[in-house]
Structures are given as C-alpha cells and as structure tokens.
Design an enzyme around this catalytic site. Structure first.
Site: not given
Ligand code: ISL
Ligand code: CA
Length: 554
Positions: A199, A252, A326
């Site tokens: 993440d 990610e 997301d």
């Molecule tokens: O989802 C997004 C756009 O709609 C981004 O802002 C997202 O928060 C970002 O891509 C990071 O995502 C990951 O980390 C976040 C979590 O909320 C997401 O679900 C995860 O995929 C924080 O841990």
C-alpha cells in the site's frame, strides 16, 4: 526477458468485507472466501490478492492496522487464513496479501506508547513535530481532506498522518521500525504467502526538512511521494524479505509516471515485480475530485503506449487494471452501463488481458457489475467520500443534489457494494442486511445468471484467461500501437516468438471504420476472441460494431 510465473498470471482481487458472508452477520469473511474457491478456480485465475485482513478498528476498512500478526475479528482467525491458503494452493492458486507499511492504526500498541511521552522508547516510531505559529508544522494535506498533521495535547506536538488521523505515518528513518517490519513480513512469508501488494509504498520516505508544498495537487506531495530515501528503503526491505523467498511484489504507487515507475520495477534493480499505476484512471478527474471532466480516447492511448514502450525497453513490468476497491466500476466510467453493458465490459476486459503486464480482475468485474446510486449523502461509508462531502459542504458552492451526484460518480463505495452471487434476497452474499447497501440491479447482474448464459461477461473472461495461458505471446509479446490517431479505436499488435496478436477495440457506441493496409501486411489471421456472437472475417479494411473487441492470432 526473464520468464516468471507472475508475468503469466492473472490476479483476482478479493475485497473480503464484500465477497461472501459465511455466518450471516452482514460482513464478508475468510470462511466466505473458502466457500467460493470454486468460483475462482472456474474463472481460471492464478493468484488471489486479499485486501487487508489484519486486526483493525476499521476507520479505513482495514487500511488502519492495529496488529499485523492477527486477523480482524469479523473476518476470522489466523487458522482460517492458513486453511484458505492451503485450499488455494491445492488448486494452484497463489495467495497475495496486502501490506500497509506507510502507516498503522492509532490503536496499534506502538502508537499507544509513542503518544505517551517525548522520551518513550516508541516515540520515534512515528513522526512528531512542534507546531508553527500556532498551527501545524507545515501545509501538507491529507488524502482524505484537511491538514496531514494532528495535534496531540498530551505532549503538545503534532503527528503526521497522510491519510486519516487514525492512520499515523510510521517513521521509516528509524532503523528499529524497519527491522520490526521486516521481521513481521518474514513471519508471513514463512507461513507460505506467495507475495504482497504494498500500500502507498512510495510515500514511506519524507523529506526530513518538512518544507511547505508548493506544487499543484495535494499539498506537499513533492516532499512525501518518491522521497529521498524511498529506493534505499525498498531495496533494503526486498533484500531482507521478499527476495529471499522469490515472492511477487506489487507496489501501489500514486504520483508515479513512467519515468519514476522504471526505478521501482526495472528487473536489475531488484525492488518490485510491478507497480500499480494511476495515470490511466485520472482522465475524468483532471480538475479534481469534485469536477467530472470529459476525456479523449487518444489521450488514454498515448498514455498506455508510453508506459508500454518505456517498460518493455527497460526490462520492467506493470500491473494492468481498471477496477479495484478504490475505483468506481469501469463499465460505468469508460464503458456504457446501459445498452452496451456486456459489450463494453468485455471490450475493456480485452484491453487488460492483451497488453503487456499482469492483469488484475476486481471482484464483480467478471460479471460486469456497475456503479451504485445512493439516494442520500448519509448512505456513504467510504472515509474518503465523507471527507470530500464535508469539504464541499463547507465551501458552500454546490447544492446537496449536485454534491450527491458527484459523490455517486466518484465514491469508492461503488466498488465495495457486496458481490452478486444470485438473485435471492441480498444476492446470496448474506442472509442478513449487508454492512453496505447492495446495488439494486443484482437480479439482472449476478454470477448464477452469467454461468447459465453462453454470451455472459463471465464466460468471456473465462475464455480470455484460458487464451492467455495457451499463447505465451499474451504475456511476452512486444507491443506496438496501430492506428495511432484514431479517435474511436484502440488498436495494437503484440509480436511473439511463435505468434502475433492483433487487437482491435472500439471505445465508441457507434460503428467505427478502420483501414490497416498501410500498417500491416497480413493475409490470414484467426479470430480467437470476439465480444459479438456473429463473428467477423479477417479484413485489413473494415468496421467495428459498438464497443466491439476483436483479437486475431497470426
Ligand atoms: O482511492 C484513492 C482515489 O480515489 C486514493 O486517494 C487512495 O487513497 C490512494 O490511492 C491510496 O490507496 C491506498 O491507501 C489508502 C487506502 O484508503 C486505500 O484503500 C488503499 O488502496 C490508505 O491506506
Ligand atoms: Ca461474516
């Protein structure tokens, strides 16, 4: 080009909360996934990625972890996870876990200690700073709205949280933090986990001067995304954990373009197997979350092509995806969730399975699930959506109705509504009311229905996946764009050792003509995939039907 299992694999993402509820408390769980392994096997996927299942108070649905070596109460136990892994392995399906290492929950033991006093041994596990001029240390903004700093009265300092205040950022500068993390990762690897999705892993190194952000977009991102020591930390982590086990790693990486991507995935650098890009999903949100923008196919084609060329020239790899937990459902964004739902779902799927990279399918995508439409602003569960709604209400420039419309289009809840297994009450997901509203179209769009129909999205995905396994050119072929300037059609070829592929994708709801005579010299080609029942003969000059996808082998 080195052959690797994960280059030939198709990954299926399970959002455990919404996949299958085994004990009817309205929340999906690990035993629910166990019940549905047949579905994954039938589809033919090679790996399953689970969103976080660790102990968590669920401020951000599991992305706020309070214990990395325990399972969330609602999801089950470590034994359930081990059983799931074993059953997947029996079917030759690998297990990929999510790792959230940029931040933990504020309810993690480390943070509970850290906030006690400035000289607590865990103080430096997190990022604490004094305020400035009666406010936070700098102007950095959190992804979920507001300042990225939260004041903590007990020690009169602020801590950094790039996401919610319940997700304090870990301090990677502290070697003790890194060691504890590596130990935890190895604990999971020893259990037999095959890989990890990491993440927001490119946010772990912050510029230690903590300057005010000056660039457009999320304030401060130029100082916390792809920061000064990010590659040093990742190399160290990979060498001490993943690489010892040949695990697959998916980083990610928001705020990463093709140049930055190479630094994470060039094979010789031994960092990650692949990254998760974002740019191809930002076309309809260029002016911000609260403004829906029109977009142009040629832009998408250019961007995909640039990444494809860059990666193949530099011996790097990527994931290919449109949907995840997301992102709103792709058929409602780049496709048509009305008249051409099936055609466009299949066409978009074809693109993901024929480009160079590893396709990721998100649960429900294989049956063409669509966005939901909530009636009220109070229906939203997603912490990001709630943050934006609050900001928009405070700005007071839009009506409630306008805010509702935008939130419905953007919300991550679109992807998180429970999976549709059949047409019974609650769609076979659960016998009790689910934690999040169901999409009301489940009687028309569900797995059971797709299994009983020959031209379903599911059957098409099944075929696509089996073709990828049959012909190595899908994974390893060289990419080349065709019909570059065409506004409706995305066309490309993949050149392999034994065969080549020609892919033609019509992104419009009208017929679209093409002429490949100047670009190709093929006389015969076999149509191996087509999303229309009445198949078309091979011709260099012809026309595609609305949202038609064709894949030729030659
Ligand atoms: O989802 C997004 C756009 O709609 C981004 O802002 C997202 O928060 C970002 O891509 C990071 O995502 C990951 O980390 C976040 C979590 O909320 C997401 O679900 C995860 O995929 C924080 O841990
Ligand atoms: Ca349950």
């Amino acid at each position: 080009m080195n052959k690797k299992w994960w280059k030939e694999a198709v990954v299926y993402q399970v959002y455990p909360r919404s996949f299958k509820d085994s004990n009817n408390d309205g929340i999906g769980d690990l035993r629910g996934i166990i019940e549905k392994i047949d579905h994954l096997d039938q589809l033919g996927v090679d790996a399953v990625w689970l969103n976080p299942v660790y102990k968590s108070p669920n401020d951000d649905n599991g992305y706020d972890i309070s214990d990395y070596q325990a399972i969330m109460d609602e999801f089950g136990t470590v034994e359930d996870l081990e059983e799931l892994m074993e059953l997947l392995h029996q079917r030759n399906i690998k297990l990929i876990m999510d790792l959230v290492l940029n931040h933990s929950s504020d309810e993690h033991q480390w943070f509970k200690e850290s906030r006690q006093s400035k000289d607590n041994p865990y103080r430096d596990y997190y990022i604490w700073r004094d305020g400035k001029n009666g406010g936070p240390p700098n102007n950095w903004k959190a992804f979920f709205g507001g300042s990225a700093w939260k004041y903590d009265q007990k020690t009169d300092q602020y801590y950094l949280h790039l996401f919610s205040p319940k997700q304090p950022d870990l301090n990677w500068e502290n070697p003790k933090v890194r060691e504890e993390i590596y130990e935890m990762i190895n604990w999971w690897l020893e259990k037999g986990v095959d890989g990890f999705r990491l993440d927001v892993i490119n946010l772990i190194s912050k510029d230690q001067r903590f300057p005010d952000g000056k660039k457009e977009g999320l304030a401060g991102h130029e100082y916390f995304a792809n920061g000064p020591r990010v590659h040093e930390f990742i190399k160290e982590m990979a060498a001490n954990t993943f690489n010892k086990y040949e695990a697959m790693t998916v980083g990610e990486t928001p705020f990463v373009d093709k140049e930055e991507a190479i630094k994470f995935v060039k094979e010789e650098r031994e960092e990650f197997s692949m990254v998760i890009p974002f740019e191809h999903l930002e076309f309809d949100r260029k002016e911000g979350w609260d403004k829906i923008t029109d977009w142009d196919l040629t832009e998408l084609k250019d961007l995909m092509s640039e990444w494809q060329y860059k990666l193949q020239e530099n011996n790097g790899w990527t994931s290919l995806y449109f949907c995840n937990h997301d992102q709103p459902r792709i058929v409602s964004r780049y496709g048509d969730d009305g008249k051409y739902r099936k055609e466009s779902a299949k066409m978009l799927g074809t693109m993901l399975h024929t480009l160079r990279g590893t396709p990721f399918i998100y649960q429900g995508e294989e049956i063409g699930m669509t966005n939901i439409s909530f009636d009220s602003l109070t229906d939203f569960d997603d912490i990001e959506t709630r943050g934006y709604i609050k900001e928009l209400q405070e700005k007071d420039q839009l009506t409630q109705k306008e805010i509702l419309e935008i939130a419905n289009y953007r919300t991550r809840d679109n992807a998180r509504t429970p999976m549709h297994w059949n047409d019974s009450k609650y769609a076979g997901f659960s016998e009790s009311e689910p934690w999040l509203k169901m999409n009301s179209n489940y009687p028309e769009i569900n797995v059971e229905k797709d299994l009983s129909s020959d031209d379903s999205v599911f059957k098409y995905y099944q075929k696509m996946i089996s073709l990828r396994k049959k012909y190595p050119v899908f994974a390893y072929g060289k990419y080349d764009i065709l019909l570059e300037a065409d506004q409706n059609i995305y066309a490309y070829q993949r050149q392999g050792e034994q065969n080549n592929l020609l892919v033609l994708l019509n992104f419009s709801e009208n017929d679209a003509d093409y002429d490949l005579n100047d670009q190709l010299e093929i006389k015969q080609a076999e149509l191996i995939l087509n999303n229309y029942q009445k198949e078309a003969d091979f011709e260099l000059k012809s026309s595609l039907r609305p949202y038609e996808a064709r894949v030729y082998l030659y």
